[in-house]
Design an enzyme around this catalytic site. Structure first.
Site: not given
Ligand SMILES: *Cc1c(COP(=O)(O)O)cnc(C)c1O
Length: 378
Positions: A135, A270, A318-319
């Site tokens: 990432r 719907y 929706m609601d």
């Molecule tokens: C969201 C996130 C976490 C927390 O993840 P969990 O699975 O909710 O504990 C930890 N580190 C990073 C980099 C994240 O993006």
């Protein structure tokens, strides 16, 4: 009765939050502090009250958020906390990072340099290493090369490097192949850290534990456990149990606006996707997809009415939505129903709801929309 009680609301239990924090603390060794992940409005629970409770009642000093906006909101609530931005901040805003004493996650040499160009004060940072999540972060073949780049980044004037961190991709799995993948990710960051130490750079922090790792592979070398979903009492992965005592913090409720008895052959909602096959008592409930209760739950989800499960009939609007209350003769207009939470002996969790329509509990709680007031109870 308050006006919000007449429609849809989320109840957030601060005592359960405190209880969860105590259990998480018990999972960690003395060398690991908790960094509470409160991104996305504390996973939909509302950061005002959640951060206040975590800081004041639970003594939390570290928080993690996804962006500058969230960081500034948490800063208002917690003037002394260390707040780490896990995601991207446009470098043009570096002065706001430093002025507010925020810590930025840094993903490359270039990014670090542009941050410093945009701030006259030192920018605090933790360097993110991509050890296998794919990432963000530094990506090098070997820990030695990675350490070398970190040392170069540490040399940037105007930057204060306080730690390194990485994020696991499959720590929520007990598949042997995934376990060894995570082992590898962990070995990479610890080797990088050790190499830095050999070369005279001793950083205060190295952290790699998310909720799943905190539960299933807690390791004292991680100076922080970046706990997110377990704070809120949900599962990193529904197939693995979480430690005993962790309990969902949020419940979602609405009311019945009308009940009617319809004959066989009646179309509900719907698209005429549902047609009653018998005489049926149908109740209309005051919540819909605009509240974050997914339309994918149409004719699938269940709701607790007087402690009994009632199936959604037809499409979620929706609601509003409709349920079959034929087996709950006492159901009537004005009754409170539970979409997430406990009613009597039964419980519907965000995790269960998520599995009904093919997502995870994270998305369910984050998706409860702004229109739904959060009510805090002790
Ligand atoms: C969201 C996130 C976490 C927390 O993840 P969990 O699975 O909710 O504990 C930890 N580190 C990073 C980099 C994240 O993006």
């Amino acid at each position: 009765m308050k006006p919000y009680l007449k429609r849809a609301w989320a109840e957030v239990s601060l005592s359960k939050l405190r209880q969860n924090m105590e259990i998480i603390r018990g999972l960690n060794s003395d060398s690991t502090d908790i960094m509470a992940v409160v991104k996305a409005d504390a996973y939909g629970h509302g950061y005002d009250r959640v951060c206040h409770c975590l800081a004041e009642d639970c003594g939390i000093r570290y928080f993690a958020v996804s962006n500058l906006d969230e960081a500034l909101a948490v800063r208002q609530l917690c003037p002394d906390a260390d707040i780490l931005i896990l995601g991207y901040t446009p470098p043009e805003y570096a002065h706001e990072i430093s002025e507010n004493n925020i810590i930025q996650g840094v993903v490359s040499m270039e990014y670090a340099q542009s941050l410093c160009h945009n701030s006259k004060d030192k920018v605090r940072c933790h360097i993110k290493i991509d050890t296998g999540m794919g990432r963000i972060g530094l990506r090098y073949d070997t820990p030695a090369e990675c350490a070398e780049e970190i040392i170069r980044i540490c040399g940037i004037e105007g930057l204060s490097v306080e730690g390194i961190y990485t994020h696991f991709a499959v720590a929520d799995s007990d598949d042997p192949d995934n376990i060894s993948y995570t082992d590898h990710q962990q070995a990479y960051i610890t080797d990088t850290y050790d190499e830095l130490v050999r070369r005279g750079v001793k950083l205060e922090h190295m952290h790699f534990m998310n909720s799943a790792a905190t539960c299933y592979r807690n390791d004292s070398r991680s100076t922080l456990s970046r706990a997110g979903i377990i704070i809120y009492g949900l599962h990193p992965d529904i197939s693995l149990d979480i430690p005993e005592g962790l309990e969902p913090v949020m419940e979602l409720k609405a009311v019945i606006s009308q009940v009617k008895t319809v004959p066989a052959g009646t179309c509900i909602s719907y698209g005429r996707t549902f047609v009653s096959d018998r005489e049926m008592r149908v109740a209309t409930v005051t919540i819909g997809y605009a509240d974050g209760y997914s339309r994918l739950l149409s004719s699938k989800g269940e709701i607790l009415v007087h402690g009994k499960r009632c199936r959604i009939v037809g499409r979620v609007c929706m609601d509003q939505l409709m349920i079959d209350v034929s087996d709950v003769p006492e159901a009537e207009s004005g009754d409170i129903v539970t979409l997430i939470g406990r009613d009597g002996d039964d419980i519907i969790t965000a995790d269960e709801l998520a599995s009904v329509y093919g997502t995870i509990g994270y998305e369910v709680v984050c998706g409860i929309s702004k229109r739904v007031p959060r009510i805090y109870i002790d």
